[in-house]
Design an enzyme around this catalytic site. Structure first.
Site, PDB file in Angstrom:
ATOM      1  N   HIS A  14       0.841  -1.193   0.000  1.00 32.10           N
ATOM      2  CA  HIS A  14       0.000   0.000   0.000  1.00 32.10           C
ATOM      3  C   HIS A  14       0.881   1.248   0.000  1.00 32.10           C
ATOM      4  O   HIS A  14       1.299   1.709   1.057  1.00 32.10           O
ATOM      5  CB  HIS A  14      -0.876   0.027   1.254  1.00 32.10           C
ATOM      6  N   HIS A 248      -3.959   3.499  -3.250  1.00 31.60           N
ATOM      7  CA  HIS A 248      -4.158   2.992  -1.890  1.00 31.60           C
ATOM      8  C   HIS A 248      -3.475   1.651  -1.667  1.00 31.60           C
ATOM      9  O   HIS A 248      -2.656   1.500  -0.781  1.00 31.60           O
ATOM     10  CB  HIS A 248      -5.657   2.852  -1.572  1.00 31.60           C
ATOM     11  N   GLU A 397     -17.317  -3.786  24.699  1.00 33.76           N
ATOM     12  CA  GLU A 397     -16.611  -5.064  24.761  1.00 33.76           C
ATOM     13  C   GLU A 397     -15.345  -5.050  23.894  1.00 33.76           C
ATOM     14  O   GLU A 397     -14.282  -5.477  24.316  1.00 33.76           O
ATOM     15  CB  GLU A 397     -17.528  -6.207  24.301  1.00 33.76           C
ATOM     16  N   HIS A 459     -28.882 -14.109  24.821  1.00 30.83           N
ATOM     17  CA  HIS A 459     -27.914 -14.063  25.911  1.00 30.83           C
ATOM     18  C   HIS A 459     -27.350 -15.440  26.259  1.00 30.83           C
ATOM     19  O   HIS A 459     -26.631 -15.579  27.249  1.00 30.83           O
ATOM     20  CB  HIS A 459     -28.550 -13.426  27.151  1.00 30.83           C
TER      21      HIS A 459
END
Lengths: 651, 651
Positions: A14, A248, A397, A459
């Site tokens: 890149h 890129h 999280e 859950h």
């Protein structure tokens, strides 16, 4: 030009980021970054994380020019087999690379963790005029990093914690892989980050070294807020195709490289660097770095004199020393004691470890009350109490997991994070990054099965156990009772290169017979006979984990009444068991015993490794359900009676 | 009070949100929401998603009072086994529930998808004075939703796309599970969302119905920007413990329920609702809804008259009709044609499907150029071209996955998303949500193995195949060549209740012998004999997937020269194979043939299901490496010679 040559030579890479971001990286490294290339593990060095890891060629160029153990030959082997200059930066593989990056956004998340570690250690160790910990964390991010959700979690957390020594350089070039970023992204980054409580600075011309310099100086002056410096750059600056997505992720091609050489008035052949450039880097980085390092050495010497105990503790922390005295303190669980949820045992263990190990800390993603992972002897790590050791990560999280990776990478901490097991899905890529980087953090995942009950299928973990077992370099441990919890935590603490996942129950688990003795070695070995058959060669083997081990033991008794004499194996960790020699494995699971049954409230695929093609699996291959936990588990067949019946029919 | 009674009766649940957010929900439902409880699948209804899914009791109460198929008896069975009122809302289980929520942030992400669907369908179908598609999407979020990273991806995307008909009610109560949110979270939501290009409105008193009403009216008036209304509320309003985390996730207890009754002057016994309340809801919701529905019916009738073709197409789209004519158009691959990467075949297939199916669309997380998932006959779906069908999701994997779930839930689309296979980790929880909700979206994951090469271990999937195979209700398909790609896509399109994961290669794959015929049924059945042994009972079976099938075929030839006569099985999908009857399975993998070898560039755990305890696995149980793709694969042992040698030694 070195980055471009390396990419061209590899015919892969890149070039866009190195060409656009080189000026800001140059200013940062030569005028600000506190590093000593001769002491690359210096604990008080500034950390630099290239979050936009696809710009690796630029990082390797900087390391090479700054005198790290990256040679011109290494540069020529960019992206080649067995090189130390791989496609994306890899921690430990390359001298000076502070973190493995590439999966976008996580470099920023790890930088936040490093800054958290710095803030905490500074609060614990620094004394008036004796700042042994006092450094910055820098990270260079691209548009992609800031589009990722984890950038929100990380930045919002950093703003809340007032991580003033965190400085983000944002290579803002308006181009991503597919084209102009404005096709998908037009955030006002100033408003966004000010909304997080950050200082926002902007450099309009990414080639203006003085403006970049001034902004970094500004950022360093603000110790109350993290700073993001948006630097407007032109991707692939100097190439005829600059400012487009063509530069890129693909090499420029010989023609455009030639044009870039002309643009930069660079009259050297590929991989030729004039001596003057090396000299300049040596002066600005190595000499300055060595001087700063010596000054710090003097402070440390004084510190060792004035604060001998703390100095020793600091050194021990950075050597990952762990005091195991805590084990004795908690290992008092015997059969016939009341049942205890493994998350509750976990809390006692964490408090005990914390008592003996000041470098042990961690947190929860807004679930301390449920995960039970706060240490009893500490308070919340907050802007005004950074010496404390319970980190309130918020409902973040993924940000939490990247942060604990960063805390571990920084050094000086043994760290853990926690959430509900089912939400390990949210942080999975960061967990993989722990494994890939070989950093032995611990994940405490509670509410381990359908026994969660009322909260229902969203859950209730089903596939999570097996889906983590298939990930390389992770030890997944699901303890069957309090004693197994203790030795599971011990395994986690002694691990040097492997992260550990502890899978704990919400509901109470009886203390099983003899685990106070058997689990000591048994957990370490991953699996063990928790209850042998009465005769020498068993009629079969029941293999179970976690809460199901107790059911297997009950079924064993029932089966014996039917004259079926089986052994029961507790298998808290596939991975640890796999590491045992074949003699031990044969002892636990003798090859000639073909009748085998696995019992676990999770996906069955994978259990065939131990039970074979024609073995019997009691597991769950559909989603859970909402209702009373013990009724739900019964409904899914997890009772001693059902196990007994199934095994009888199977024979 | 009904929510509180339900929670108390279940002795489990989250009373905090229902008590604080009830006023805003009441205003929204009775004064704004365009629904008809008698026609709950009305395609032009407003969508309401309770992103804060733990507030399910409130949603069930609203559904009950509004005349949906939720009875008082159902309310009494809140969170109980086999009830239609589970702990978190579940799509399809309960009349009127538009999405399964609970995993935080994803409800917002799905709402964004619904608003994308609305914008697109409106652009495609509406004609002057004939707006058959014209509705809002509302979602109610809590602090936890906004802390999650996905809230960033979803909101940034929604702002970019100018989803003016998306309205978010933010129940801002300053409390999360562990305590005051300010312990971990102090974002300035106004600045943050204005940074995304949203309209931000604020209601200071969450109990002021008129102010809430005015804000929603304001929001509806702005069709150029999505709106977030921050409503300041008091968690557990009316309970003596209001404003604390004690009311977040635990029942109030009899005493506090009594106090709340007094506070609200509510003189009824539990589960008693005065007739006047029902009457009021009936009038405001059912009668108004029925009227609006009738008016829409008139428009539709006119539309059917003026635009018969479009009307038919619209109806077909909402019936998930798929035209399979595309198969013929692409099924022209034969042996000896040049090798083709399965991602390249994928692109041809997508373009062909798109040609025949106007309801088929999807996008990529900034990887169109790599995933090859843009349809040739369409342009970018952008604010000014919402009729187009290539969605530029940006570098937002999780946001993309939640959005395609929302697009599918909205109805009228067959939708897919794409990214690199390794980054399926970023969106895993949303993929689980597709499976749990039984919505047959398609995930196209390219760059399927270490053959990715130069990008190195951060970009090379290892455990991903097996880790998805263990997830319930997903069909993972890894095609071996162009023909298998075609029938893999066909399987994905005909799937009604199961999402499909297509795992495609970056590198070229030769067209294998006879797959033009064998793959037609073979892929559908998950596994098939692609090349039988010469004798009736083979000396062994080689089982492979994807790019490894070709290696297996080459090894078969080599082994035959050594007088070892094996069959080769192509196993693109474990899940589809498991669904076959035992006769078919026995035909493909005869029980008596014990010598079996699996060949797949991924984790080996799980293959024992087919090869047994003593089978041979050629796989990868460590991380990948950076270097030339074909050199790396050789280095990991994936050559016909090595397979031949390993199998000989194994026998």
């Amino acid at each position: 030009m070195l980055s471009i040559d390396a990419i061209e030579n590899a015919n892969s890479g890149h070039p866009g980021l190195p060409m656009g971001a080189a000026p800001m990286a140059y200013v940062l490294w030569t005028r600000h970054l506190k590093i000593n290339p001769n002491k690359t593990k210096w604990l008080d060095r500034d950390r630099f994380v290239l979050s936009a890891g696809h710009g690796s060629a630029m990082l390797y160029s900087l390391l090479h020019l700054s005198g790290y153990q990256v040679s011109l030959d290494d540069m020529k082997h960019f992206r080649k087999e067995n090189s130390i200059t791989p496609g994306h930066p890899e921690y430990e593989l390359t001298d000076g690379v502070e973190a493995t990056t590439g999966p976008l956004g996580q470099g920023l998340g790890m930088a936040v963790g490093m800054a958290i570690a710095e803030k905490h250690l500074a609060a614990v160790y620094n004394k008036p005029n004796l700042d042994v910990i006092n450094h910055h964390t820098y990270t260079l991010v691209g548009d992609g990093d800031l589009m990722e959700g984890i950038s929100h979690e990380a930045a919002s957390l950093a703003g809340h914690l007032k991580l003033g020594k965190l400085i983000v350089l944002y290579d803002s070039n308006d181009i991503s892989l597919d084209g102009p970023t404005k096709m998908a992204f037009d955030d006002n980054t100033k408003k966004r980050f000010e909304g997080y409580g950050w200082q926002y600075l902007r450099v309009e011309d990414g080639n203006n070294l003085e403006n970049i310099d001034a902004a970094i100086t500004d950022a360093k002056g603000n110790l109350q807020q993290p700073t993001i410096i948006e630097v407007k750059t032109v991707i692939g600056y100097g190439s005829p195709e600059q400012g487009t997505n063509k530069v890129h992720g693909n090499p420029l091609g010989a023609k455009n490289v030639e044009a870039a050489r002309k643009f930069y008035h660079w009259d050297y052949v590929p991989f030729e660097i004039p001596g003057a450039v090396y000299d300049r880097f040596h002066e600005l980085i190595v000499e300055t770095g060595e001087k700063t390092y010596q000054e710090w050495g003097k402070i440390l010497a004084k510190y060792q004199e004035n604060q001998p105990e703390l100095a020793q503790q600091l050194a021990a922390s950075f050597n990952d020393r762990i005091d195991s005295s805590w084990v004795k303190e908690v290992s008092n669980y015997h059969e016939n004691m009341p049942a205890e949820a493994s998350r509750v045992t976990g809390q006692k263990v964490i408090s005990a470890i914390s008592k003996y190990n000041p470098n042990f800390w961690g947190g929860s993603a807004d679930l301390f009350s449920s995960n039970k992972t706060n240490a009893a002897d500490s308070e919340a790590f907050e802007p005004n109490s950074p010496q404390e050791r319970n980190i309130w990560f918020g409902v973040r999280e993924f940000g939490q997991a990247a942060a604990i990776n960063g805390i571990a990478l920084h050094g000086g901490s043994k760290v853990y994070g926690s959430t509900f097991f089912v939400f390990s899905d949210y942080l999975r890529s960061a967990l993989r990054s722990s494994a890939l980087q070989k950093i032995p953090v611990t994940y405490v995942f509670t509410h381990d099965s359908i026994a969660v009950g009322e909260d229902g299928p969203t859950h209730e973990p089903i596939e999570h156990l097996m889906s983590l077992r298939v990930m390389p370099n992770i030890n997944v441990i699901r303890p069957a009772d309090a004693n197994e919890v203790i030795y599971a935590w011990e395994a986690a603490l002694v691990s040097r290169e492997t992260p550990t996942v502890l899978v704990l129950s919400r509901q109470g688990l009886p203390i099983l017979p003899n685990t106070d003795e058997l689990a000591v070695e048994g957990v370490k070995r991953g699996g063990y006979i928790i209850s042998p058959s009465q005769k020498n060669i068993a009629d079969g083997i029941l293999i179970a984990t976690g809460s199901e081990v107790n059911l297997a033991l009950m079924a064993q008794t029932k089966l014996l009444k039917e004259k079926i004499d089986v052994s029961v194996v507790s298998m808290p960790s596939f991975e640890l068991f796999e590491q045992q020699d074949s003699a031990y494995k044969e002892e636990v699971l003798p090859d000639k015993i073909k009748n085998r049954m696995s019992i676990e409230m999770g996906s069955t695929l994978g259990w065939e490794r131990y039970i074979g093609r024609n073995g019997l699996s009691l597991g769950i291959d559909k989603f859970g359900a909402s209702g009373n936990g013990s009724l739900i588990t019964k409904h899914y067949g997890f009772t001693a009676d059902n196990i007994t019946r199934l095994f009888e029919n199977y024979l």
